[in-house]
Scaffold this motif. Sequence first.
Motif, PDB file in Angstrom:
ATOM      1  N   LEU A 128     -20.552  81.957   0.016  1.00 19.88           N
ATOM      2  CA  LEU A 128     -20.568  81.608   1.433  1.00 19.88           C
ATOM      3  C   LEU A 128     -20.221  82.805   2.313  1.00 19.88           C
ATOM      4  O   LEU A 128     -20.798  82.999   3.385  1.00 19.88           O
ATOM      5  CB  LEU A 128     -19.600  80.452   1.709  1.00 19.88           C
ATOM      6  CG  LEU A 128     -19.992  79.101   1.094  1.00 19.88           C
ATOM      7  CD1 LEU A 128     -18.934  78.051   1.424  1.00 19.88           C
ATOM      8  CD2 LEU A 128     -21.363  78.652   1.576  1.00 19.88           C
ATOM      9  N   GLU A 129     -19.271  83.629   1.858  1.00 21.89           N
ATOM     10  CA  GLU A 129     -18.881  84.798   2.630  1.00 21.89           C
ATOM     11  C   GLU A 129     -20.020  85.821   2.669  1.00 21.89           C
ATOM     12  O   GLU A 129     -20.305  86.421   3.711  1.00 21.89           O
ATOM     13  CB  GLU A 129     -17.634  85.442   2.038  1.00 21.89           C
ATOM     14  CG  GLU A 129     -17.273  86.818   2.598  1.00 21.89           C
ATOM     15  CD  GLU A 129     -17.021  86.818   4.099  1.00 21.89           C
ATOM     16  OE1 GLU A 129     -17.083  87.898   4.701  1.00 21.89           O
ATOM     17  OE2 GLU A 129     -16.770  85.736   4.666  1.00 21.89           O
ATOM     18  N   VAL A 130     -20.696  86.014   1.541  1.00 21.89           N
ATOM     19  CA  VAL A 130     -21.818  86.956   1.500  1.00 21.89           C
ATOM     20  C   VAL A 130     -22.930  86.489   2.432  1.00 21.89           C
ATOM     21  O   VAL A 130     -23.487  87.285   3.208  1.00 21.89           O
ATOM     22  CB  VAL A 130     -22.342  87.112   0.057  1.00 21.89           C
ATOM     23  CG1 VAL A 130     -23.625  87.939   0.041  1.00 21.89           C
ATOM     24  CG2 VAL A 130     -21.280  87.770  -0.825  1.00 21.89           C
ATOM     25  N   MET A 131     -23.249  85.211   2.395  1.00 19.06           N
ATOM     26  CA  MET A 131     -24.298  84.690   3.257  1.00 19.06           C
ATOM     27  C   MET A 131     -23.886  84.735   4.726  1.00 19.06           C
ATOM     28  O   MET A 131     -24.733  84.924   5.608  1.00 19.06           O
ATOM     29  CB  MET A 131     -24.674  83.270   2.843  1.00 19.06           C
ATOM     30  CG  MET A 131     -25.292  83.169   1.442  1.00 19.06           C
ATOM     31  SD  MET A 131     -26.645  84.344   1.144  1.00 19.06           S
ATOM     32  CE  MET A 131     -27.817  83.840   2.412  1.00 19.06           C
ATOM     33  N   ARG A 132     -22.594  84.573   4.989  1.00 20.40           N
ATOM     34  CA  ARG A 132     -22.123  84.681   6.372  1.00 20.40           C
ATOM     35  C   ARG A 132     -22.418  86.069   6.928  1.00 20.40           C
ATOM     36  O   ARG A 132     -22.791  86.211   8.096  1.00 20.40           O
ATOM     37  CB  ARG A 132     -20.623  84.387   6.449  1.00 20.40           C
ATOM     38  CG  ARG A 132     -20.060  84.408   7.876  1.00 20.40           C
ATOM     39  CD  ARG A 132     -18.550  84.415   7.890  1.00 20.40           C
ATOM     40  NE  ARG A 132     -18.016  85.658   7.335  1.00 20.40           N
ATOM     41  CZ  ARG A 132     -17.974  86.803   8.005  1.00 20.40           C
ATOM     42  NH1 ARG A 132     -18.439  86.895   9.241  1.00 20.40           N
ATOM     43  NH2 ARG A 132     -17.464  87.888   7.440  1.00 20.40           N
ATOM     44  N   ARG A 133     -22.249  87.083   6.096  1.00 19.09           N
ATOM     45  CA  ARG A 133     -22.526  88.450   6.541  1.00 19.09           C
ATOM     46  C   ARG A 133     -24.011  88.656   6.829  1.00 19.09           C
ATOM     47  O   ARG A 133     -24.388  89.550   7.583  1.00 19.09           O
ATOM     48  CB  ARG A 133     -22.059  89.455   5.489  1.00 19.09           C
ATOM     49  CG  ARG A 133     -20.540  89.551   5.385  1.00 19.09           C
ATOM     50  CD  ARG A 133     -20.109  90.392   4.192  1.00 19.09           C
ATOM     51  NE  ARG A 133     -18.657  90.461   4.114  1.00 19.09           N
ATOM     52  CZ  ARG A 133     -17.937  91.559   4.332  1.00 19.09           C
ATOM     53  NH1 ARG A 133     -18.541  92.690   4.638  1.00 19.09           N
ATOM     54  NH2 ARG A 133     -16.626  91.541   4.241  1.00 19.09           N
ATOM     55  N   LEU A 134     -24.849  87.828   6.229  1.00 22.93           N
ATOM     56  CA  LEU A 134     -26.289  87.911   6.460  1.00 22.93           C
ATOM     57  C   LEU A 134     -26.749  87.004   7.604  1.00 22.93           C
ATOM     58  O   LEU A 134     -27.937  86.993   7.951  1.00 22.93           O
ATOM     59  CB  LEU A 134     -27.050  87.552   5.177  1.00 22.93           C
ATOM     60  CG  LEU A 134     -27.014  88.599   4.066  1.00 22.93           C
ATOM     61  CD1 LEU A 134     -27.563  88.015   2.771  1.00 22.93           C
ATOM     62  CD2 LEU A 134     -27.811  89.841   4.458  1.00 22.93           C
ATOM     63  N   ASN A 135     -25.831  86.255   8.198  1.00 24.19           N
ATOM     64  CA  ASN A 135     -26.200  85.292   9.240  1.00 24.19           C
ATOM     65  C   ASN A 135     -27.035  85.886  10.375  1.00 24.19           C
ATOM     66  O   ASN A 135     -27.919  85.206  10.900  1.00 24.19           O
ATOM     67  CB  ASN A 135     -24.952  84.628   9.824  1.00 24.19           C
ATOM     68  CG  ASN A 135     -24.568  83.369   9.061  1.00 24.19           C
ATOM     69  OD1 ASN A 135     -25.307  82.908   8.190  1.00 24.19           O
ATOM     70  ND2 ASN A 135     -23.422  82.811   9.379  1.00 24.19           N
ATOM     71  N   PRO A 136     -26.790  87.138  10.808  1.00 17.10           N
ATOM     72  CA  PRO A 136     -27.593  87.674  11.916  1.00 17.10           C
ATOM     73  C   PRO A 136     -29.101  87.689  11.658  1.00 17.10           C
ATOM     74  O   PRO A 136     -29.882  87.731  12.608  1.00 17.10           O
ATOM     75  CB  PRO A 136     -27.040  89.091  12.088  1.00 17.10           C
ATOM     76  CG  PRO A 136     -25.623  88.989  11.644  1.00 17.10           C
ATOM     77  CD  PRO A 136     -25.664  88.036  10.481  1.00 17.10           C
ATOM     78  N   ILE A 137     -29.503  87.661  10.388  1.00 16.00           N
ATOM     79  CA  ILE A 137     -30.943  87.592  10.095  1.00 16.00           C
ATOM     80  C   ILE A 137     -31.277  86.377   9.228  1.00 16.00           C
ATOM     81  O   ILE A 137     -32.416  86.250   8.751  1.00 16.00           O
ATOM     82  CB  ILE A 137     -31.457  88.879   9.408  1.00 16.00           C
ATOM     83  CG1 ILE A 137     -30.698  89.160   8.109  1.00 16.00           C
ATOM     84  CG2 ILE A 137     -31.377  90.067  10.360  1.00 16.00           C
ATOM     85  CD1 ILE A 137     -31.321  90.280   7.283  1.00 16.00           C
ATOM     86  N   PHE A 138     -30.336  85.459   9.048  1.00 14.52           N
ATOM     87  CA  PHE A 138     -30.534  84.296   8.186  1.00 14.52           C
ATOM     88  C   PHE A 138     -31.087  83.143   9.034  1.00 14.52           C
ATOM     89  O   PHE A 138     -30.403  82.170   9.327  1.00 14.52           O
ATOM     90  CB  PHE A 138     -29.213  83.922   7.512  1.00 14.52           C
ATOM     91  CG  PHE A 138     -29.343  82.973   6.352  1.00 14.52           C
ATOM     92  CD1 PHE A 138     -30.486  82.935   5.582  1.00 14.52           C
ATOM     93  CD2 PHE A 138     -28.297  82.131   6.017  1.00 14.52           C
ATOM     94  CE1 PHE A 138     -30.602  82.069   4.509  1.00 14.52           C
ATOM     95  CE2 PHE A 138     -28.386  81.266   4.943  1.00 14.52           C
ATOM     96  CZ  PHE A 138     -29.550  81.234   4.192  1.00 14.52           C
ATOM     97  N   THR A 221     -41.936  93.307  15.769  1.00 15.56           N
ATOM     98  CA  THR A 221     -40.914  92.569  15.029  1.00 15.56           C
ATOM     99  C   THR A 221     -40.781  91.178  15.631  1.00 15.56           C
ATOM    100  O   THR A 221     -40.981  90.985  16.835  1.00 15.56           O
ATOM    101  CB  THR A 221     -39.553  93.283  15.081  1.00 15.56           C
ATOM    102  OG1 THR A 221     -38.590  92.494  14.378  1.00 15.56           O
ATOM    103  CG2 THR A 221     -39.066  93.470  16.512  1.00 15.56           C
ATOM    104  N   MET A 222     -40.442  90.206  14.791  1.00 15.99           N
ATOM    105  CA  MET A 222     -40.197  88.840  15.256  1.00 15.99           C
ATOM    106  C   MET A 222     -38.702  88.553  15.389  1.00 15.99           C
ATOM    107  O   MET A 222     -38.316  87.423  15.649  1.00 15.99           O
ATOM    108  CB  MET A 222     -40.829  87.843  14.283  1.00 15.99           C
ATOM    109  CG  MET A 222     -42.349  87.869  14.247  1.00 15.99           C
ATOM    110  SD  MET A 222     -43.093  87.472  15.852  1.00 15.99           S
ATOM    111  CE  MET A 222     -42.584  85.759  16.036  1.00 15.99           C
ATOM    112  N   LEU A 223     -37.885  89.569  15.222  1.00 13.55           N
ATOM    113  CA  LEU A 223     -36.434  89.362  15.262  1.00 13.55           C
ATOM    114  C   LEU A 223     -35.972  88.700  16.552  1.00 13.55           C
ATOM    115  O   LEU A 223     -35.108  87.818  16.541  1.00 13.55           O
ATOM    116  CB  LEU A 223     -35.712  90.699  15.083  1.00 13.55           C
ATOM    117  CG  LEU A 223     -35.554  91.224  13.662  1.00 13.55           C
ATOM    118  CD1 LEU A 223     -35.102  92.673  13.678  1.00 13.55           C
ATOM    119  CD2 LEU A 223     -34.558  90.369  12.883  1.00 13.55           C
ATOM    120  N   PHE A 224     -36.553  89.111  17.678  1.00 16.26           N
ATOM    121  CA  PHE A 224     -36.054  88.638  18.967  1.00 16.26           C
ATOM    122  C   PHE A 224     -36.447  87.193  19.267  1.00 16.26           C
ATOM    123  O   PHE A 224     -36.035  86.636  20.274  1.00 16.26           O
ATOM    124  CB  PHE A 224     -36.530  89.571  20.081  1.00 16.26           C
ATOM    125  CG  PHE A 224     -36.110  90.996  19.862  1.00 16.26           C
ATOM    126  CD1 PHE A 224     -34.768  91.336  19.775  1.00 16.26           C
ATOM    127  CD2 PHE A 224     -37.057  91.991  19.704  1.00 16.26           C
ATOM    128  CE1 PHE A 224     -34.379  92.646  19.549  1.00 16.26           C
ATOM    129  CE2 PHE A 224     -36.681  93.305  19.480  1.00 16.26           C
ATOM    130  CZ  PHE A 224     -35.329  93.637  19.399  1.00 16.26           C
TER     131      PHE A 224
END
Length: 277
Positions: A128-138, A221-224
């Motif tokens: 859960l902590e690892v995935m939390r760190r990926l949240n900005p692109i998750f 990019t589709m990030l935005f």
Amino acid sequence: MKLEFDEELEKAFIAILESPAPEGKKKELVVHEFIERNPELIPTPNLLNHHLHFGVVVSKFPLDTSLETDYVYLTKSSDTWKVTFVELEVPDKKMFTNNKKQVDTSSDFNKAIAQVRSWQVFIEENKLEVMRRLNPIFYPIVMRRNPVEFDYQLIIGRSDEKNESPERIKILNRLRKETGINIMTYDTLLNYYRNSERYKKDILSLSKNKMKFKYIHTNSTMLFSYVSKDEFILTSNQKESFKLKGYEIDEWEQGKSLAVNGKQTMKNFSLSCTLDP
């Protein structure tokens, strides 16, 4: 966008692999930097049907304060995520000892395997902590409920060494099965570049729970459409560059999603359609 094979790029990369690092620099960092500046060299062999997520690779992604990957990338299907963590070792490192009587893996190789296995243990206990760190692109958020699979790659050494005997190849194959680590040489990486789909990737990095661009290599990019200004950092130069490409960055900074082609808000797009004769 698919790229044509670039023989000069291949030669330049081989020269880096086979030459000593410039004085005062570590070869591992020189290799890493070259790959990030030429991200078509980064292999992504295990993509699901939605391809490389957002077209990005995250450089030096930290699992915690003591464990850092060389890079990580995400891919998804309609019902599954896959997250791949990659360790880059110096191409000069040997995978096997010079023992003529039996085939033994080297201490450098064993340490590299142990490094990646430490990631596996940590992630198993701290998913859960690892995935939390990926949240900005998750994103999208609704898909965060889907199962997540983890994959591990180790890139080390050259293929000539492993191909010296069938026994060495058998040992590597057995280690892949036993550890769940995809062990690749730099020649495997080159083969992916020669024979697989070649495309640019943007390089991100994580900074205080926010993502930012380290290198921008693509034209769109589709990030935005998904990430907010609270999760993603843009420099002043990057903002101006995106504006020149038609991105409504000022709207994005006001908390609005650029939902149309990743560039416009739905409101402004609808307005432009209304005004268009």
